[in-house]
Design a protein around this motif. Structure first.
Motif, PDB file in Angstrom:
ATOM      1  N   ARG A  21       0.833  -1.199   0.000  1.00  0.00           N
ATOM      2  CA  ARG A  21       0.000   0.000   0.000  1.00  0.00           C
ATOM      3  C   ARG A  21       0.872   1.255   0.000  1.00  0.00           C
ATOM      4  O   ARG A  21       1.938   1.297   0.613  1.00  0.00           O
ATOM      5  CB  ARG A  21      -0.943   0.007   1.207  1.00  0.00           C
ATOM      6  N   VAL A  22       0.382   2.285  -0.664  1.00  0.00           N
ATOM      7  CA  VAL A  22       1.101   3.548  -0.755  1.00  0.00           C
ATOM      8  C   VAL A  22       0.998   4.301   0.566  1.00  0.00           C
ATOM      9  O   VAL A  22      -0.077   4.410   1.165  1.00  0.00           O
ATOM     10  CB  VAL A  22       0.535   4.420  -1.904  1.00  0.00           C
ATOM     11  N   VAL A  23       2.118   4.836   1.015  1.00  0.00           N
ATOM     12  CA  VAL A  23       2.170   5.578   2.274  1.00  0.00           C
ATOM     13  C   VAL A  23       1.568   6.971   2.076  1.00  0.00           C
ATOM     14  O   VAL A  23       2.009   7.737   1.215  1.00  0.00           O
ATOM     15  CB  VAL A  23       3.617   5.696   2.784  1.00  0.00           C
ATOM     16  N   THR A  24       0.562   7.290   2.857  1.00  0.00           N
ATOM     17  CA  THR A  24      -0.081   8.610   2.796  1.00  0.00           C
ATOM     18  C   THR A  24       0.150   9.417   4.070  1.00  0.00           C
ATOM     19  O   THR A  24      -0.146  10.614   4.119  1.00  0.00           O
ATOM     20  CB  THR A  24      -1.600   8.457   2.577  1.00  0.00           C
ATOM     21  N   ASP A  25       0.662   8.778   5.102  1.00  0.00           N
ATOM     22  CA  ASP A  25       0.880   9.424   6.397  1.00  0.00           C
ATOM     23  C   ASP A  25       2.208   8.924   6.938  1.00  0.00           C
ATOM     24  O   ASP A  25       2.390   7.713   7.124  1.00  0.00           O
ATOM     25  CB  ASP A  25      -0.272   9.082   7.348  1.00  0.00           C
ATOM     26  N   PHE A  26       3.131   9.837   7.197  1.00  0.00           N
ATOM     27  CA  PHE A  26       4.459   9.429   7.660  1.00  0.00           C
ATOM     28  C   PHE A  26       5.013  10.502   8.575  1.00  0.00           C
ATOM     29  O   PHE A  26       5.103  11.671   8.203  1.00  0.00           O
ATOM     30  CB  PHE A  26       5.414   9.214   6.480  1.00  0.00           C
ATOM     31  N   ASP A  27       5.377  10.110   9.783  1.00  0.00           N
ATOM     32  CA  ASP A  27       5.855  11.075  10.764  1.00  0.00           C
ATOM     33  C   ASP A  27       6.762  10.365  11.762  1.00  0.00           C
ATOM     34  O   ASP A  27       6.344   9.413  12.417  1.00  0.00           O
ATOM     35  CB  ASP A  27       4.662  11.709  11.500  1.00  0.00           C
ATOM     36  N   LEU A  28       8.014  10.818  11.836  1.00  0.00           N
ATOM     37  CA  LEU A  28       8.960  10.277  12.805  1.00  0.00           C
ATOM     38  C   LEU A  28       9.265  11.375  13.819  1.00  0.00           C
ATOM     39  O   LEU A  28       9.842  12.404  13.468  1.00  0.00           O
ATOM     40  CB  LEU A  28      10.242   9.804  12.114  1.00  0.00           C
ATOM     41  N   ARG A  29       8.883  11.141  15.050  1.00  0.00           N
ATOM     42  CA  ARG A  29       8.979  12.176  16.077  1.00  0.00           C
ATOM     43  C   ARG A  29      10.219  12.009  16.950  1.00  0.00           C
ATOM     44  O   ARG A  29      10.154  11.886  18.167  1.00  0.00           O
ATOM     45  CB  ARG A  29       7.698  12.191  16.910  1.00  0.00           C
ATOM     46  N   VAL A  30      11.340  11.973  16.283  1.00  0.00           N
ATOM     47  CA  VAL A  30      12.640  12.020  16.950  1.00  0.00           C
ATOM     48  C   VAL A  30      13.459  13.079  16.208  1.00  0.00           C
ATOM     49  O   VAL A  30      13.337  13.215  14.989  1.00  0.00           O
ATOM     50  CB  VAL A  30      13.344  10.649  16.921  1.00  0.00           C
ATOM     51  N   PRO A  31      14.252  13.857  16.921  1.00  0.00           N
ATOM     52  CA  PRO A  31      14.894  15.020  16.309  1.00  0.00           C
ATOM     53  C   PRO A  31      15.675  14.736  15.034  1.00  0.00           C
ATOM     54  O   PRO A  31      15.550  15.458  14.042  1.00  0.00           O
ATOM     55  CB  PRO A  31      15.814  15.529  17.429  1.00  0.00           C
ATOM     56  N   GLN A  32      16.459  13.667  15.016  1.00  0.00           N
ATOM     57  CA  GLN A  32      17.328  13.415  13.872  1.00  0.00           C
ATOM     58  C   GLN A  32      16.575  12.970  12.627  1.00  0.00           C
ATOM     59  O   GLN A  32      17.133  12.980  11.525  1.00  0.00           O
ATOM     60  CB  GLN A  32      18.408  12.386  14.222  1.00  0.00           C
ATOM     61  N   LEU A  33      15.295  12.576  12.791  1.00  0.00           N
ATOM     62  CA  LEU A  33      14.511  12.102  11.648  1.00  0.00           C
ATOM     63  C   LEU A  33      13.251  12.937  11.429  1.00  0.00           C
ATOM     64  O   LEU A  33      12.379  12.547  10.640  1.00  0.00           O
ATOM     65  CB  LEU A  33      14.112  10.633  11.854  1.00  0.00           C
ATOM     66  N   ALA A  34      13.155  14.065  12.079  1.00  0.00           N
ATOM     67  CA  ALA A  34      11.914  14.848  12.065  1.00  0.00           C
ATOM     68  C   ALA A  34      11.528  15.336  10.671  1.00  0.00           C
ATOM     69  O   ALA A  34      10.348  15.549  10.396  1.00  0.00           O
ATOM     70  CB  ALA A  34      12.046  16.035  13.015  1.00  0.00           C
ATOM     71  N   THR A  35      12.493  15.505   9.778  1.00  0.00           N
ATOM     72  CA  THR A  35      12.181  16.010   8.434  1.00  0.00           C
ATOM     73  C   THR A  35      12.008  14.900   7.408  1.00  0.00           C
ATOM     74  O   THR A  35      11.715  15.180   6.244  1.00  0.00           O
ATOM     75  CB  THR A  35      13.292  16.960   7.960  1.00  0.00           C
ATOM     76  N   ALA A  36      12.177  13.640   7.813  1.00  0.00           N
ATOM     77  CA  ALA A  36      12.034  12.531   6.866  1.00  0.00           C
ATOM     78  C   ALA A  36      10.593  12.417   6.391  1.00  0.00           C
ATOM     79  O   ALA A  36       9.653  12.556   7.170  1.00  0.00           O
ATOM     80  CB  ALA A  36      12.468  11.220   7.521  1.00  0.00           C
ATOM     81  N   ASP A  37      10.407  12.164   5.097  1.00  0.00           N
ATOM     82  CA  ASP A  37       9.062  12.067   4.521  1.00  0.00           C
ATOM     83  C   ASP A  37       9.046  10.986   3.450  1.00  0.00           C
ATOM     84  O   ASP A  37       9.660  11.145   2.388  1.00  0.00           O
ATOM     85  CB  ASP A  37       8.654  13.409   3.923  1.00  0.00           C
TER      86      ASP A  37
END
Length: 269
Positions: A21-37
């Motif tokens: 399935r295609v990812v429509t929601d992605f959020d990593l709530r740790v500082p070093q990965l906060a901008t990953a999408d």
């Protein structure tokens, strides 16, 4: 700490909800990965490796997570807010048009190229529930430190990956082996390893973990967390003690009669 079968089941359920399935929601709530999408990518598979969860995407990237003592992944329908834990405990979200996977207090979050996964899990021994399972290799790994106590050796994920404190205690009881027995003193080490894999496989498809085969709540285990209660074999009271060096010492449980003192004397319970 979650055992290998719990991590396997977590990965299995995540795979069913996310893979293909295609990812429509992605959020990593740790500082070093906060901008990953990774929105717009597709999850190809979710697998466990010992106590690690690897979520793989079609771009060749892998999201690594570890449950440690308190982490969990929770599935909810897309658009529904999960209420299992408070919002501030959320560390990761991976969702699609049907499902939302929320990682609460998951640890060691990293995004790596799939070719670099060994940097995170390459040190692990053969996985009791994985395609790489190898009894002979697991036994050989354990025998590399023949003087080490079997209780500590079974928990070392570099020897074989997936055994936690509960299965360690239960396996040793079922094999009538004192936790402080040196590896070289274990009677039929291959049989012990085979039993470990059998128990994890027996429990991997459901969240309940039982080793006794006895019906009824409270009858799931032989010795684990049963300190002071009578042994189900001989009625001797189950005892416990810390095993291992701080800060890695773990509580172990055993029956003094069914698992008599080994060459290395355990502390007085």
């Amino acid at each position: 700490m979650p055992e290998g079968d719990t991590v396997w089941l977590t990965a299995h359920r995540l795979h069913q909800a996310l893979a293909g399935r295609v990812v429509t929601d992605f959020d990593l709530r740790v500082p070093q990965l906060a901008t990953a999408d990774l929105r717009g990518t597709t999850v190809t598979e979710v697998v466990s490796r010992g106590k690690h969860v690897l979520t793989r995407f079609d771009t060749g990237v892998t999201l690594h997570s570890h449950l440690r003592m308190d982490g969990s992944w929770y599935l909810s329908r897309a658009g529904q807010r999960p209420r299992k834990h408070p919002e501030f405990m959320i560390r990761a979200i991976v969702g699609n048009g049907e499902w939302r996977a929320t990682g609460y207090r998951v640890h060691d979050l990293q995004l790596v190229e799939r070719a670099d996964e060994d940097r995170l899990v390459g040190h692990l021994g053969p996985d009791l529930l994985g395609p790489d399972w190898d009894v002979d290799l697991a036994v050989a790994n354990l025998q590399r430190q023949p003087e080490r106590t079997i209780g500590e050796a079974l928990l070392d994920q570099r020897n074989l990956a997936g055994i936690g404190n509960m299965y360690k205690a239960e396996i040793l009881f079922m094999r009538r082996t004192n936790p402080w027995t040196p590896v070289h003193g274990v009677v039929d080490l291959p049989a012990m390893v085979v039993l470990a894999q059998k128990l994890l496989r027996m429990n991997r498809d459901h969240p309940e973990q039982a080793t006794t085969g006895l019906p009824g709540r409270g009858n799931e285990h032989w010795v684990f967390e049963r300190v002071g209660q009578p042994c189900r074999r001989c009625r001797t009271r189950i005892v416990k003690a810390d095993q291992g060096d701080p800060p890695y010492a773990r509580i172990t449980y055993w029956c003094p009669t069914c698992q008599p003192t080994a060459d290395t004397t355990p502390p007085t319970p």
